[in-house]
Write a protein that holds these residues in place. Structure first.
Motif, mmCIF file in Angstrom:
data_model
loop_
_atom_site.group_PDB
_atom_site.id
_atom_site.type_symbol
_atom_site.label_atom_id
_atom_site.label_comp_id
_atom_site.label_asym_id
_atom_site.label_seq_id
_atom_site.Cartn_x
_atom_site.Cartn_y
_atom_site.Cartn_z
ATOM 1 N N LEU A 146 1.985 -17.567 -9.299
ATOM 2 C CA LEU A 146 0.690 -16.601 -9.368
ATOM 3 C C LEU A 146 1.166 -16.677 -7.608
ATOM 4 O O LEU A 146 0.127 -15.568 -7.063
ATOM 5 N N ILE A 147 1.351 -17.285 -6.980
ATOM 6 C CA ILE A 147 1.073 -17.020 -4.947
ATOM 7 C C ILE A 147 2.481 -15.485 -5.012
ATOM 8 O O ILE A 147 2.066 -15.045 -4.481
ATOM 9 N N GLN A 148 2.937 -15.375 -6.001
ATOM 10 C CA GLN A 148 3.849 -14.013 -6.013
ATOM 11 C C GLN A 148 2.718 -13.147 -6.389
ATOM 12 O O GLN A 148 3.638 -12.049 -5.843
ATOM 13 N N LEU A 149 2.576 -12.996 -8.090
ATOM 14 C CA LEU A 149 1.757 -12.026 -8.124
ATOM 15 C C LEU A 149 0.059 -12.175 -7.219
ATOM 16 O O LEU A 149 0.614 -10.591 -7.391
ATOM 17 N N THR A 150 -0.150 -12.700 -6.671
ATOM 18 C CA THR A 150 -0.790 -12.391 -5.156
ATOM 19 C C THR A 150 -0.016 -11.773 -3.939
ATOM 20 O O THR A 150 -0.448 -10.844 -3.520
ATOM 21 N N ARG A 151 0.973 -11.963 -3.742
ATOM 22 C CA ARG A 151 1.982 -10.801 -2.566
ATOM 23 C C ARG A 151 2.139 -9.957 -3.020
ATOM 24 O O ARG A 151 1.779 -9.032 -2.529
ATOM 25 N N GLN A 152 2.868 -9.850 -4.491
ATOM 26 C CA GLN A 152 2.899 -8.498 -4.853
ATOM 27 C C GLN A 152 1.247 -7.734 -5.499
ATOM 28 O O GLN A 152 1.613 -6.223 -4.632
ATOM 29 N N ALA A 153 0.423 -8.299 -5.243
ATOM 30 C CA ALA A 153 -0.673 -7.108 -5.495
ATOM 31 C C ALA A 153 -1.458 -7.083 -4.215
ATOM 32 O O ALA A 153 -1.522 -5.821 -3.689
ATOM 33 N N ALA A 154 -1.371 -7.508 -2.813
ATOM 34 C CA ALA A 154 -1.938 -7.717 -1.678
ATOM 35 C C ALA A 154 -0.610 -6.158 -1.039
ATOM 36 O O ALA A 154 -1.846 -5.740 -0.643
ATOM 37 N N ASP A 155 0.815 -6.794 -1.737
ATOM 38 C CA ASP A 155 1.557 -5.448 -0.866
ATOM 39 C C ASP A 155 1.219 -4.014 -1.885
ATOM 40 O O ASP A 155 1.282 -3.416 -1.188
ATOM 41 N N VAL A 156 0.909 -3.921 -3.333
ATOM 42 C CA VAL A 156 0.383 -2.947 -3.701
ATOM 43 C C VAL A 156 -1.108 -2.155 -3.190
ATOM 44 O O VAL A 156 -0.736 -0.782 -2.844
ATOM 45 N N ILE A 157 -1.446 -2.859 -2.738
ATOM 46 C CA ILE A 157 -2.838 -3.031 -2.113
ATOM 47 C C ILE A 157 -2.844 -2.285 -0.779
ATOM 48 O O ILE A 157 -3.692 -1.131 -0.327
ATOM 49 N N GLU A 158 -1.807 -2.691 -0.252
ATOM 50 C CA GLU A 158 -1.336 -1.897 0.949
ATOM 51 C C GLU A 158 -1.305 -1.152 1.145
ATOM 52 O O GLU A 158 -0.859 -0.217 1.888
#
Length: 236
Positions: free
Chosen positions: A52-64
Motif C-alpha cells: 500500500l505504501i508503494q502504491l501510494t508512492r506511485q500514485a503521488a508520483d504520477v499525480i505530480e
C-alpha cells in the motif's frame, strides 16, 4: 466546520489492485487524473502495508507527473499506519478515509494534525439523524451510498438486519441539504446515474469499477467528468 483549501471531491476514484483486471493500478490512476478526476483513494483489503505504501508512492508520483499535485487529493482508505509511514518517507499523501468500524476520527486527527483531510463513510442506518448529529468538527467530507448494490464492496450499505440499504436520489438530495460538510456519493455509480446525481446538491460522485474495470479507463473517466461538469454547469 473545517475549510480545507483545494479539496475537490467532484470526481473521486477508489482503486486497488483487486479492481483493475490485472492492469497496473498506477496506469489507471494516470488515466483518471488526466481525464479530470480530482480525488484518488487507495483502497485494498488484499495488499500488505508495504504494498500500500508503494502504491501510494506511485500514485503521488504520477499525480505530480501530470502537474496536478496541488489540484488532486490523494487519500488512503482505513490505514492510518500507511498514511503515516508514507508521509515519513516524503510521499505526498493528503489524508485518510475511514468508516464507522475503522480507526476513530479523533485518533486520525490527533496523528495527522489539522492540515490533512479526513473523510468518513456516513452510517447507512439512521442516516438522516446521523448526518444532523455527527460531530463534523474533525471531518472534511461525508461519503454516502450505496446508490446501487455493488460487487466491488458487497458489504457496502448493510444495515443492522444484514440487508443492503441502497439510497434513492431523494435520499441523496436530503443528505446533501442536511449536511454541513461536503457529500460525495457512490456505490455502483455508472455514467447513466451522473445527470441525476449532479442535480442532488452532492459535491461529487465516487466510482470504482466504472473506471477501473472499463475497457478504456481514460475514455470512461472522461465521459464521467464531462457529464458531471455539464450538468452541474446547467444549475449555476
Amino acid at each position: 466546520m473545517r475549510n480545507i483549501k483545494n479539496l475537490d471531491i467532484s470526481a473521486y476514484l477508489v482503486i486497488g489492485p483487486e479492481n483493475t483486471k490485472g492492469r497496473p493500478v498506477v496506469s489507471i490512476i494516470k488515466d483518471a487524473v488526466e481525464a479530470g478526476f480530482t480525488c484518488i483513494q487507495i483502497r485494498s483489503k488484499v495488499a500488505s502495508a508495504r504494498e500500500l505504501i508503494q502504491l501510494t508512492r506511485q500514485a503521488a508520483d504520477v499525480i505530480e507527473e501530470t502537474g496536478k499535485s496541488q489540484e488532486v487529493t490523494l487519500l488512503v482508505n482505513d490505514r492510518l499506519d500507511v498514511v503515516l509511514a508514507a508521509r515519513s518517507q516524503g510521499i505526498k499523501v493528503d489524508g485518510i478515509h475511514v468508516g464507522q468500524t475503522d480507526i476513530p476520527v479523533n485518533v486520525c486527527r490527533e496523528y495527522l494534525g489539522g492540515d490533512l483531510i479526513i473523510g468518513l463513510s456516513a452510517r447507512v442506518d439512521q442516516l438522516f439523524d446521523y448526518i444532523k448529529t455527527e460531530d463534523v468538527s474533525q471531518l472534511d467530507y461525508f461519503g454516502v451510498g450505496p446508490l446501487h448494490e455493488t460487487s466491488t464492496k458487497p458489504d457496502c450499505g448493510i444495515g443492522e438486519d444484514g440487508k443492503v440499504i441502497t439510497r434513492s436520489i431523494d435520499d441523496i438530495a436530503k443528505v446533501a441539504e442536511l449536511s454541513s460538510i461536503p457529500v460525495v456519493v457512490g456505490g455502483g455509480v455508472k455514467l447513466a446515474d451522473i445527470p441525476t446525481l449532479a442535480q442532488t446538491g452532492a459535491h461529487g460522485f465516487f466510482v470504482v469499477s466504472a473506471v477501473t474495470e472499463a475497457d478504456n479507463p481514460k475514455q470512461e473517466a472522461t465521459n464521467l467528468v464531462n457529464t458531471w461538469n455539464n450538468y452541474k454547469s446547467k444549475l449555476i
